[in-house]
Design a protein around this motif. Structure first.
Motif, PDB file in Angstrom:
ATOM      1  N   PHE A  14      46.712  12.670  23.901  1.00  0.00           N
ATOM      2  CA  PHE A  14      47.480  12.032  22.838  1.00  0.00           C
ATOM      3  C   PHE A  14      47.413  12.935  21.613  1.00  0.00           C
ATOM      4  N   LEU A  15      48.570  13.423  21.168  1.00  0.00           N
ATOM      5  CA  LEU A  15      48.639  14.306  20.010  1.00  0.00           C
ATOM      6  C   LEU A  15      48.801  13.475  18.745  1.00  0.00           C
ATOM      7  N   CYS A  16      47.861  13.621  17.831  1.00  0.00           N
ATOM      8  CA  CYS A  16      47.919  12.896  16.559  1.00  0.00           C
ATOM      9  C   CYS A  16      49.114  13.380  15.733  1.00  0.00           C
ATOM     10  N   GLU A  17      49.500  12.568  14.762  1.00  0.00           N
ATOM     11  CA  GLU A  17      50.648  12.908  13.895  1.00  0.00           C
ATOM     12  C   GLU A  17      50.460  14.240  13.170  1.00  0.00           C
ATOM     13  N   ASP A  18      49.207  14.645  12.943  1.00  0.00           N
ATOM     14  CA  ASP A  18      48.974  15.910  12.249  1.00  0.00           C
ATOM     15  C   ASP A  18      49.279  17.112  13.145  1.00  0.00           C
ATOM     16  N   SER A  19      49.608  16.846  14.417  1.00  0.00           N
ATOM     17  CA  SER A  19      49.965  17.854  15.410  1.00  0.00           C
ATOM     18  C   SER A  19      48.873  18.890  15.666  1.00  0.00           C
ATOM     19  N   THR A  20      47.635  18.561  15.334  1.00  0.00           N
ATOM     20  CA  THR A  20      46.535  19.472  15.628  1.00  0.00           C
ATOM     21  C   THR A  20      45.502  18.834  16.551  1.00  0.00           C
ATOM     22  N   ALA A  21      45.208  17.567  16.353  1.00  0.00           N
ATOM     23  CA  ALA A  21      44.191  16.903  17.171  1.00  0.00           C
ATOM     24  C   ALA A  21      44.803  16.350  18.461  1.00  0.00           C
ATOM     25  N   CYS A  22      44.252  16.759  19.591  1.00  0.00           N
ATOM     26  CA  CYS A  22      44.671  16.254  20.901  1.00  0.00           C
ATOM     27  C   CYS A  22      43.526  15.416  21.448  1.00  0.00           C
ATOM     28  N   PRO A  25      42.686  10.446  26.466  1.00  0.00           N
ATOM     29  CA  PRO A  25      43.334   9.139  26.553  1.00  0.00           C
ATOM     30  C   PRO A  25      42.395   7.979  26.206  1.00  0.00           C
ATOM     31  N   SER A  26      41.138   8.038  26.625  1.00  0.00           N
ATOM     32  CA  SER A  26      40.209   6.939  26.373  1.00  0.00           C
ATOM     33  C   SER A  26      39.830   6.801  24.904  1.00  0.00           C
ATOM     34  N   GLN A  27      40.258   7.732  24.060  1.00  0.00           N
ATOM     35  CA  GLN A  27      40.025   7.598  22.627  1.00  0.00           C
ATOM     36  C   GLN A  27      41.084   6.717  21.961  1.00  0.00           C
ATOM     37  N   LEU A  28      42.151   6.406  22.685  1.00  0.00           N
ATOM     38  CA  LEU A  28      43.173   5.494  22.153  1.00  0.00           C
ATOM     39  C   LEU A  28      42.637   4.071  22.181  1.00  0.00           C
ATOM     40  N   CYS A  29      42.821   3.354  21.108  1.00  0.00           N
ATOM     41  CA  CYS A  29      42.501   1.921  21.047  1.00  0.00           C
ATOM     42  C   CYS A  29      41.043   1.631  21.403  1.00  0.00           C
ATOM     43  N   ASP A  30      40.144   2.518  20.990  1.00  0.00           N
ATOM     44  CA  ASP A  30      38.725   2.298  21.262  1.00  0.00           C
ATOM     45  C   ASP A  30      37.973   1.734  20.057  1.00  0.00           C
ATOM     46  N   LYS A  32      37.804   3.091  17.111  1.00  0.00           N
ATOM     47  CA  LYS A  32      37.375   4.169  16.226  1.00  0.00           C
ATOM     48  C   LYS A  32      38.582   5.035  15.901  1.00  0.00           C
ATOM     49  N   MET A  33      38.828   5.266  14.615  1.00  0.00           N
ATOM     50  CA  MET A  33      39.965   6.096  14.220  1.00  0.00           C
ATOM     51  C   MET A  33      39.629   7.565  14.448  1.00  0.00           C
ATOM     52  N   ASP A  34      40.293   8.168  15.425  1.00  0.00           N
ATOM     53  CA  ASP A  34      40.063   9.576  15.735  1.00  0.00           C
ATOM     54  C   ASP A  34      41.131  10.473  15.128  1.00  0.00           C
ATOM     55  N   CYS A  35      42.333   9.953  14.931  1.00  0.00           N
ATOM     56  CA  CYS A  35      43.394  10.703  14.244  1.00  0.00           C
ATOM     57  C   CYS A  35      43.197  10.534  12.738  1.00  0.00           C
ATOM     58  N   PRO A  36      43.487  11.577  11.955  1.00  0.00           N
ATOM     59  CA  PRO A  36      43.326  11.460  10.497  1.00  0.00           C
ATOM     60  C   PRO A  36      44.083  10.271   9.895  1.00  0.00           C
ATOM     61  N   ASP A  37      45.243   9.935  10.453  1.00  0.00           N
ATOM     62  CA  ASP A  37      46.030   8.826   9.920  1.00  0.00           C
ATOM     63  C   ASP A  37      45.724   7.499  10.627  1.00  0.00           C
ATOM     64  N   GLY A  38      44.802   7.512  11.583  1.00  0.00           N
ATOM     65  CA  GLY A  38      44.448   6.291  12.313  1.00  0.00           C
ATOM     66  C   GLY A  38      45.483   5.870  13.334  1.00  0.00           C
ATOM     67  N   GLY A  39      46.437   6.746  13.639  1.00  0.00           N
ATOM     68  CA  GLY A  39      47.514   6.408  14.559  1.00  0.00           C
ATOM     69  C   GLY A  39      47.056   6.044  15.962  1.00  0.00           C
TER      70      GLY A  39
END
Length: 132
Positions: A14-22, A25-30, A32-39
């Motif tokens: 899953f590529l975050c909106e900042d287009s740098t963090a990949c 899949p298990s980090q989605l909806c866990d 914990k905000m892993d993307c800078p924008d919490g997406g």
């Protein structure tokens, strides 16, 4: 909007909106905000799981009732309840002791580290009497 990427292990991610963090899949909806924008915790993805998740990031179990993230397939844990996530063609061969297990979570493959550890993992006790 879902952005696809490949993780370091060349798995779908899953590529975050900042287009740098990949993310895995298990980090989605866990929770914990892993993307800078919490997406990765947005209601658009986490609202009606698993249907709201990008379909290339989930593994639907044959029983049609359970699912797991694709990065949890072949991880030696029985996420589906019937070992189907541990017996797909891309899973590596059992590197431990193969037997009918006492605990179904093992999916017929006992890690070598649990051989002769004083705990029955195999129905026939072969993990305690035969493996080395």
């Amino acid at each position: 909007m879902h952005h696809q990427c490949k993780t370091a292990s060349q798995q779908p991610g899953f590529l975050c909106e900042d287009s740098t963090a990949c993310l895995l899949p298990s980090q989605l909806c866990d929770g914990k905000m892993d993307c800078p924008d919490g997406g990765d915790e947005a209601a658009a993805y986490c609202g009606q799981m698993p249907n709201s998740l990008p379909q290339n990031l989930i593994f639907k179990c044959p029983n049609q009732k359970t699912w797991t993230y694709v990065d949890r397939v072949c991880d030696t844990r029985n996420d589906c309840g019937d070992c189907s996530d541990e017996s797909v063609p891309q899973c590596p061969e059992c590197l431990g002791w193969r037997c009918d297990t006492v605990f179904f979570a093992d999916c017929a493959c006992i890690p070598r580290s649990r051989c002769r550890n004083g705990v029955q993992d195999c129905a026939d006790w072969s993990d305690e009497n035969l493996c080395d």
